[in-house]
Design a protein around this motif. Structure first.
Motif, mmCIF file in Angstrom:
data_model
loop_
_atom_site.group_PDB
_atom_site.id
_atom_site.type_symbol
_atom_site.label_atom_id
_atom_site.label_comp_id
_atom_site.label_asym_id
_atom_site.label_seq_id
_atom_site.Cartn_x
_atom_site.Cartn_y
_atom_site.Cartn_z
ATOM 1 N N LYS A 1 16.219 11.012 72.788
ATOM 2 C CA LYS A 1 15.000 10.846 71.990
ATOM 3 C C LYS A 1 13.784 11.407 72.720
ATOM 4 C CE LYS A 1 16.548 7.101 69.155
ATOM 5 N NZ LYS A 1 16.164 5.981 68.359
ATOM 6 N N PHE B 1 -0.293 13.827 61.308
ATOM 7 C CA PHE B 1 1.076 13.840 61.830
ATOM 8 C C PHE B 1 1.384 12.540 62.570
ATOM 9 C CE2 PHE B 1 4.288 14.685 65.027
ATOM 10 C CZ PHE B 1 5.261 15.342 64.290
ATOM 11 N N ALA C 1 1.787 9.708 60.138
ATOM 12 C CA ALA C 1 3.042 9.787 59.387
ATOM 13 C C ALA C 1 4.234 9.336 60.230
ATOM 14 C CB ALA C 1 3.261 11.209 58.884
ATOM 15 N N PHE C 2 4.182 9.591 61.525
ATOM 16 C CA PHE C 2 5.293 9.238 62.413
ATOM 17 C C PHE C 2 4.925 8.088 63.351
ATOM 18 C CE2 PHE C 2 6.342 13.533 61.126
ATOM 19 C CZ PHE C 2 7.698 13.425 60.868
ATOM 20 N N LYS C 3 4.094 7.181 62.871
ATOM 21 C CA LYS C 3 3.589 6.090 63.707
ATOM 22 C C LYS C 3 4.712 5.200 64.234
ATOM 23 C CE LYS C 3 0.307 2.298 63.670
ATOM 24 N NZ LYS C 3 -0.683 1.575 62.888
ATOM 25 N N ASN C 4 5.576 4.764 63.391
ATOM 26 C CA ASN C 4 6.643 3.842 63.788
ATOM 27 C C ASN C 4 8.013 4.515 63.751
ATOM 28 O OD1 ASN C 4 4.869 1.641 64.132
ATOM 29 N ND2 ASN C 4 4.816 1.341 61.915
ATOM 30 N N THR C 5 8.066 5.758 64.126
ATOM 31 C CA THR C 5 9.322 6.488 64.051
ATOM 32 C C THR C 5 10.265 6.099 65.188
ATOM 33 O OG1 THR C 5 10.320 8.661 63.825
ATOM 34 C CG2 THR C 5 8.541 8.474 65.402
ATOM 35 N N THR C 6 11.532 6.205 64.886
ATOM 36 C CA THR C 6 12.546 6.039 65.925
ATOM 37 C C THR C 6 13.265 7.361 66.166
ATOM 38 O OG1 THR C 6 14.163 5.345 64.266
ATOM 39 C CG2 THR C 6 12.895 3.605 65.376
ATOM 40 N N LEU C 7 12.737 8.421 65.560
ATOM 41 C CA LEU C 7 13.337 9.743 65.709
ATOM 42 C C LEU C 7 13.163 10.283 67.124
ATOM 43 C CD1 LEU C 7 14.668 12.231 64.378
ATOM 44 C CD2 LEU C 7 12.369 13.017 63.806
ATOM 45 N N PRO D 1 7.788 8.344 71.573
ATOM 46 C CA PRO D 1 6.379 8.715 71.421
ATOM 47 C C PRO D 1 5.685 9.042 72.745
ATOM 48 C CG PRO D 1 6.731 6.424 70.782
ATOM 49 C CD PRO D 1 8.064 7.004 71.098
#
Length: 144
Positions: free
Chosen positions: A34, A86, A89-95, A98
C-alpha cells in the motif's frame, strides 16, 4: 511545443520520475504494498500537475505574455484546489498508505521544481528573435 520547451519538460520529468521510483521502493520497504501504491499515485499526480502547468505557462508566455504572471497565479490556485478535491475524494481510502502518498508527493514535486529550475538556467533562450537568414531587411528611412 517548440524543441526548447520539450527539452525543459523532459529535463524536469525524468529526474522527477526517478525520484518517484525511489520513493515507491522506499515506501514499499517501509509500508508494504500500500505504501508503494501511494508513492506511485503521488508520483503520477505530481508529474501530471506539474507537466500540465508547465505546458500551460509556456503557451501563455508565447501567446499572451501580458497575462503570464496572472496565469501563473491562477494555475497555482487551480492546482491546489484540484489537489484538495483529490484528497477529499480519497480521505478514508484503504487503497494506499496516506503517509507514503504525502511524503512522495512532496519529494517528487520538489524534485520537479529543482530539475525545472536547473533546466531553465541551462537553457539558451534568445531575448531577441533573429531575422531569418536569406532575407534582407527592408531599408526604411532616408538613404544619404
Amino acid at each position: 511545443m517548440p524543441s526548447n520547451d520539450v527539452r525543459i519538460l523532459l529535463q524536469a520529468a525524468v529526474p522527477a520520475a526517478a525520484v518517484g521510483a525511489v520513493a515507491a521502493v522506499v515506501s514499499a520497504v517501509v509500508a508494504g504494498g500500500k505504501g508503494a501504491v501511494g508513492a506511485v499515485v503521488a508520483t503520477v499526480l505530481a508529474m501530471l500537475f506539474m507537466g500540465i502547468g508547465l505546458y500551460v505557462l509556456q503557451r501563455t508566455a508565447k501567446s499572451l505574455p501580458h497575462l503570464f504572471q496572472a496565469m501563473g497565479l491562477m494555475l497555482y490556485a487551480a492546482q491546489i484546489l484540484l489537489l484538495f478535491v483529490f484528497l477529499a475524494a480519497f480521505k478514508n481510502t484503504t487503497l494506499f498508505n496516506p503517509r507514503s502518498f504525502a511524503v512522495s508527493l512532496l519529494v517528487v514535486t520538489l524534485a520537479w521544481i529543482a530539475a525545472q529550475t536547473r533546466a531553465h538556467m541551462k537553457a539558451k533562450v534568445l531575448y531577441v528573435e533573429p531575422e531569418p537568414t536569406g532575407e534582407k531587411p527592408e531599408k526604411t528611412g532616408h538613404s544619404s
